[in-house]
Write a protein that holds these residues in place. Structure first.
Motif, short mmCIF file in Angstrom:
data_model
loop_
_atom_site.label_atom_id
_atom_site.label_comp_id
_atom_site.label_asym_id
_atom_site.label_seq_id
_atom_site.Cartn_x
_atom_site.Cartn_y
_atom_site.Cartn_z
N ARG A 153 6.75 3.98 -6.55
CA ARG A 153 7.67 4.52 -5.55
C ARG A 153 7.57 3.75 -4.23
NH1 ARG A 153 6.55 10.66 -4.19
NH2 ARG A 153 6.49 10.64 -6.46
N TRP A 154 8.73 3.63 -3.57
CA TRP A 154 8.77 3.09 -2.21
C TRP A 154 8.37 4.20 -1.23
CZ3 TRP A 154 9.21 -1.79 -0.63
CH2 TRP A 154 9.72 -2.73 -1.53
N TRP A 155 7.51 3.84 -0.28
CA TRP A 155 7.05 4.79 0.74
C TRP A 155 7.36 4.23 2.12
CZ3 TRP A 155 4.91 9.47 -0.42
CH2 TRP A 155 4.51 9.66 -1.76
N PRO A 156 7.97 5.03 3.01
CA PRO A 156 8.12 4.60 4.40
C PRO A 156 6.72 4.45 5.00
CG PRO A 156 9.41 6.59 3.97
CD PRO A 156 8.55 6.35 2.77
N VAL A 157 6.52 3.45 5.84
CA VAL A 157 5.18 3.22 6.38
C VAL A 157 4.72 4.36 7.28
CG1 VAL A 157 5.29 0.72 6.16
CG2 VAL A 157 6.03 1.81 8.29
N ASP A 158 5.65 5.17 7.76
CA ASP A 158 5.25 6.31 8.59
C ASP A 158 5.11 7.60 7.76
OD1 ASP A 158 7.93 6.72 8.06
OD2 ASP A 158 8.52 7.01 10.16
N ALA A 159 5.17 7.50 6.43
CA ALA A 159 5.01 8.68 5.56
C ALA A 159 4.31 8.28 4.27
CB ALA A 159 6.37 9.30 5.26
N LEU A 160 3.17 7.63 4.40
CA LEU A 160 2.42 7.14 3.23
C LEU A 160 1.73 8.28 2.49
CD1 LEU A 160 0.83 4.00 4.90
CD2 LEU A 160 2.70 4.03 3.23
N PRO A 161 1.52 8.10 1.19
CA PRO A 161 0.81 9.13 0.42
C PRO A 161 -0.69 9.09 0.73
CG PRO A 161 1.13 7.22 -0.95
CD PRO A 161 1.86 6.94 0.36
N GLN A 162 -1.37 10.12 0.32
CA GLN A 162 -2.83 10.16 0.43
C GLN A 162 -3.41 9.07 -0.47
OE1 GLN A 162 -4.58 12.22 2.42
NE2 GLN A 162 -6.52 11.34 1.81
N THR A 163 -4.31 8.25 0.07
CA THR A 163 -4.95 7.19 -0.70
C THR A 163 -6.28 6.83 -0.07
OG1 THR A 163 -4.60 5.03 -1.76
CG2 THR A 163 -3.76 5.28 0.49
N PHE A 164 -6.87 5.75 -0.50
CA PHE A 164 -8.15 5.30 0.04
C PHE A 164 -7.96 4.66 1.41
CE2 PHE A 164 -8.52 4.84 -4.64
CZ PHE A 164 -9.51 5.79 -4.85
N ASP A 165 -8.98 4.76 2.26
CA ASP A 165 -8.91 4.15 3.59
C ASP A 165 -8.60 2.66 3.51
OD1 ASP A 165 -9.40 6.55 4.86
OD2 ASP A 165 -11.55 6.15 5.14
N ASP A 166 -9.17 1.99 2.50
CA ASP A 166 -8.93 0.55 2.38
C ASP A 166 -7.46 0.25 2.08
OD1 ASP A 166 -9.98 -2.23 2.31
OD2 ASP A 166 -9.13 -2.10 0.29
N MET A 167 -6.78 1.13 1.37
CA MET A 167 -5.35 0.90 1.11
C MET A 167 -4.56 0.96 2.41
SD MET A 167 -4.45 -0.06 -1.83
CE MET A 167 -2.75 0.02 -1.34
N TYR A 168 -4.92 1.88 3.30
CA TYR A 168 -4.24 1.94 4.60
C TYR A 168 -4.46 0.65 5.38
CZ TYR A 168 -3.73 6.95 3.67
OH TYR A 168 -3.42 8.17 3.11
N ARG A 169 -5.70 0.12 5.32
CA ARG A 169 -6.00 -1.15 6.00
C ARG A 169 -5.16 -2.28 5.39
NH1 ARG A 169 -8.88 -5.67 5.34
NH2 ARG A 169 -9.77 -5.04 3.36
N LEU A 170 -5.09 -2.32 4.06
CA LEU A 170 -4.30 -3.35 3.38
C LEU A 170 -2.83 -3.25 3.76
CD1 LEU A 170 -3.87 -5.59 1.27
CD2 LEU A 170 -3.66 -3.78 -0.45
N ILE A 171 -2.30 -2.05 3.79
CA ILE A 171 -0.90 -1.86 4.17
C ILE A 171 -0.66 -2.35 5.59
CG2 ILE A 171 0.85 -0.09 4.65
CD1 ILE A 171 -0.39 1.46 2.18
N ASP A 172 -1.58 -2.02 6.51
CA ASP A 172 -1.43 -2.49 7.89
C ASP A 172 -1.43 -4.01 7.98
OD1 ASP A 172 -1.27 0.04 9.00
OD2 ASP A 172 -3.41 0.14 9.52
N VAL A 173 -2.34 -4.65 7.25
CA VAL A 173 -2.42 -6.11 7.26
C VAL A 173 -1.14 -6.72 6.67
CG1 VAL A 173 -3.70 -8.10 6.35
CG2 VAL A 173 -4.94 -6.13 7.24
N ALA A 174 -0.66 -6.14 5.58
CA ALA A 174 0.55 -6.66 4.92
C ALA A 174 1.78 -6.49 5.81
CB ALA A 174 0.77 -5.95 3.59
N ILE A 175 1.91 -5.33 6.42
CA ILE A 175 3.05 -5.08 7.31
C ILE A 175 3.03 -6.06 8.48
CG2 ILE A 175 3.98 -3.41 8.98
CD1 ILE A 175 3.10 -1.24 6.93
N THR A 176 1.85 -6.28 9.04
CA THR A 176 1.72 -7.21 10.16
C THR A 176 2.09 -8.62 9.73
OG1 THR A 176 0.00 -5.85 11.17
CG2 THR A 176 0.12 -8.16 11.86
#
Length: 188
Positions: A153-176
């Motif tokens: 599924r596609w997730w808006p970056v301001d409404a991400l699902p519950q996941t591991f802290d490292d996934m949030y870090r990866l998403i931030d790095v990828a978005i940047t």
């Protein structure tokens, strides 16, 4: 051949953080001491490759609800004999797990992550030494759910699902990376 590619790629890569630099040095030491260090049979550590998919405007990410991990994750997995490079392995995993065929792919590693996996081997816990890449794709319904996933599924970056802290870090790095990118990504 992929072993030499992995050594060259990681040795020439400029890590974006001290954390990634420490992991890069660990991966290089692992590969230098283990000719089989990319293979799933290498126990307890082996390299894996994957990719996170971000929309071109960096407003959304495509994630899969991984069946065995029971968590929302980026796409990725084990190196296979036909993979010529780490980037090729990440691309293959992305296609297999998402069904995407129309995407752009950056062959420069995005980040590294080491994580323990309990379900990968019958010999016990293994450590995946993950090399992560980034791809961009237009959010639409042109993806599928593979046997390895419960959902994609596609997730808006301001409404991400519950996941591991490292996934949030990866998403931030990828978005940047995608938001600041001035170089075109290579077509799939």
């Amino acid at each position: 051949m992929i072993h030499d590619d992995a050594l060259a790629l990681l040795a020439s890569w400029t890590p974006p953080s001290p954390h990634d630099e420490t992991l890069r040095d660990r991966y290089l030491a692992h590969l230098r001491s283990r000719p089989d260090g990319l293979l799933k049979s290498c126990f307890p550590d082996h390299l894996t490759a994957g990719a996170i998919v971000v929309s071109p405007d960096a407003s959304a990410v495509l994630l899969n609800h991984h069946r065995k991990a029971d968590a929302w994750l980026a796409f990725g997995g084990h190196i296979e004999p036909g993979d010529a490079t780490l980037a090729a392995a990440a691309r293959r995993e992305l296609v297999e797990e998402s069904g995407l065929t129309d995407f752009d792919f950056d062959p420069t590693p995005l980040s590294l992550d080491e994580h323990a996996v309990d379900f990968c081997s019958d010999r016990g816990t293994v450590h995946h030494l993950d090399v992560r890449f980034v791809a961009t794709a237009v959010p639409d319904d042109d993806h599928v759910v593979s046997d390895e996933s419960l959902d994609v599924r596609w997730w808006p970056v301001d409404a991400l699902p519950q996941t591991f802290d490292d996934m949030y870090r990866l998403i931030d790095v990828a978005i940047t990376r995608v938001a600041q990118s001035t170089l075109p990504l290579s077509p799939s």
